[in-house]
Design an enzyme around this catalytic site. Structure first.
Site, PDB file in Angstrom:
ATOM      1  N   MET A 140       0.921  -1.068  -0.011  1.00 32.44           N
ATOM      2  CA  MET A 140       0.098   0.041  -0.092  1.00 32.44           C
ATOM      3  C   MET A 140       1.104   1.074   0.213  1.00 32.44           C
ATOM      4  SD  MET A 140      -3.561  -0.919   2.089  1.00 32.44           S
ATOM      5  CE  MET A 140      -2.832  -0.609   3.598  1.00 32.44           C
ATOM      6  N   ALA A 146       3.888   3.793   1.020  1.00 30.25           N
ATOM      7  CA  ALA A 146       4.666   4.287   2.308  1.00 30.25           C
ATOM      8  C   ALA A 146       5.764   3.245   2.618  1.00 30.25           C
ATOM      9  CB  ALA A 146       3.719   4.520   3.348  1.00 30.25           C
ATOM     10  N   HIS A 179       9.150   1.123   3.016  1.00 31.42           N
ATOM     11  CA  HIS A 179      10.378   0.980   4.078  1.00 31.42           C
ATOM     12  C   HIS A 179      10.850  -0.154   3.764  1.00 31.42           C
ATOM     13  CE1 HIS A 179       7.695  -1.968   6.023  1.00 31.42           C
ATOM     14  NE2 HIS A 179       6.829  -1.050   6.154  1.00 31.42           N
ATOM     15  N   HIS A 224       9.458  -3.766   3.194  1.00 33.63           N
ATOM     16  CA  HIS A 224       8.928  -3.978   1.708  1.00 33.63           C
ATOM     17  C   HIS A 224      10.160  -4.153   0.837  1.00 33.63           C
ATOM     18  CE1 HIS A 224       5.838  -1.161   3.275  1.00 33.63           C
ATOM     19  NE2 HIS A 224       5.149  -1.988   2.771  1.00 33.63           N
ATOM     20  N   ILE A 279      11.227  -7.076   9.406  1.00 28.12           N
ATOM     21  CA  ILE A 279      12.531  -6.163   9.571  1.00 28.12           C
ATOM     22  C   ILE A 279      12.357  -5.225  10.544  1.00 28.12           C
ATOM     23  CG2 ILE A 279      14.018  -4.671   8.322  1.00 28.12           C
ATOM     24  CD1 ILE A 279      14.041  -7.564   7.297  1.00 28.12           C
TER      25      ILE A 279
END
Ligand code: PAF
Length: 280
Positions: free
Chosen positions: A30, A32, A34, A37, A178
């Site tokens: 979705m 945003a 980081h 991902h 993570i």
């Protein structure tokens, strides 16, 4: 990175790649983005697949409209991160592309028990929305492998069930969570934390580690109380601090020796809701 906004165009492009023998890996997001991902994308690339990422903030999975309104959007920064990580293909569809006849017209799934506990209980309708959008994106992308993060443990189980229910041969790869240096699981929602909130958010992971470490030493009821007390003393509002079987999320009252388990926490910091889990 080749960018598509139109679902027919990307489907055609990927059909061509598949017919040339390419294997496709898919990372739905979705946005945003980081490092959590990016780690999914890296795993996909390490597996030798063509990496396809999607960015779509799916309105049907937000049971709380204000959560949808506040969901962070950073498409330009996301695209820069994806290019740097070597993403091959990005799908950036509009709501009309994903739900051409409205979301009500799309196939919807009943995940049974999984939809009644933890996130399912706290966020009614959430997993129906997740199932609906992931099913739709999988029909468009038709990947060989699907990459998702363990941070959303229950979501991974829901998607695994979706694949079973649809008779899919797509392989689900669940990648490790993570974390930031203090243990806080990376999440798009973290960027909505204020500095003082961010300073205490790592307590969630501390609690999970203590639940894991005390397995066999004392009752879960005792650790549960210690965790809730610690969280509340620091200003976190726990929604659940729970223990379940890792295989099917059956709620456990106490540690079950010899059984793979998962500890799950959801807590609020102001109006930001954070979730995390650890395997035992
Ligand atoms: O985990 C997420 O970001 C979303 O739930 C997903 C899987 C992309 C579906 O919208």
């Amino acid at each position: 990175m080749v960018i598509f906004k139109n679902v027919h165009d990307i489907a055609l492009y990927l059909d061509n790649l598949r017919s040339e023998g390419a294997r496709i890996g898919f990372v739905p997001t979705m946005g945003a983005l980081h490092h959590g991902h990016i780690s999914l994308l890296e795993r996909c690339k390490a597996d030798g697949l063509i990496s396809v990422c999607s960015i779509f903030v799916n309105p049907t999975q937000f049971n709380d409209p204000s959560d949808f309104d506040k969901y962070p959007i950073s498409t330009d920064a996301d695209m820069a991160m994806l290019i740097e990580a070597g993403c091959d293909v990005l799908l950036l569809p509009s709501v009309a592309e994903v739900y051409p006849h409205g979301s009500g017209a799309m196939q919807s799934f009943d995940f049974g028990y999984l939809d009644t506990v933890f996130e399912g209980a706290q966020r009614p309708g959430h997993f129906r929305g997740v199932g609906q959008v992931v099913n739709r994106l999988l029909q468009v992308v038709q990947p060989h492998m699907l990459y998702m993060g363990q941070k959303d443990y229950q979501q991974c189980m829901v998607i695994s069930k979706l694949l079973q229910m649809t008779g899919s041969t797509i392989e689900l790869v669940i990648c490790p969570t993570i974390r930031e240096a203090d243990g806080l699981a990376m999440s798009s929602r973290n960027r909505r934390l204020t500095e003082p909130q961010r300073a205490i958010a790592g307590i969630i992971y501390q609690c999970l580690v203590s639940i894991q470490a005390k397995n066999g030493d004392c009752s879960f009821a005792r650790v549960h109380k210690e965790c809730e007390d610690l969280m509340m003393a620091k200003g976190l509002v726990p929604e659940y601090v729970s223990l379940a079987t890792a295989a099917d999320l059956t709620l456990l009252q106490d540690y079950l020796p010899g059984t793979p388990m998962v500890a799950l926490i959801a807590a609020r910091l102001g109006d930001v809701r954070l979730i995390d889990n650890i395997l035992l």
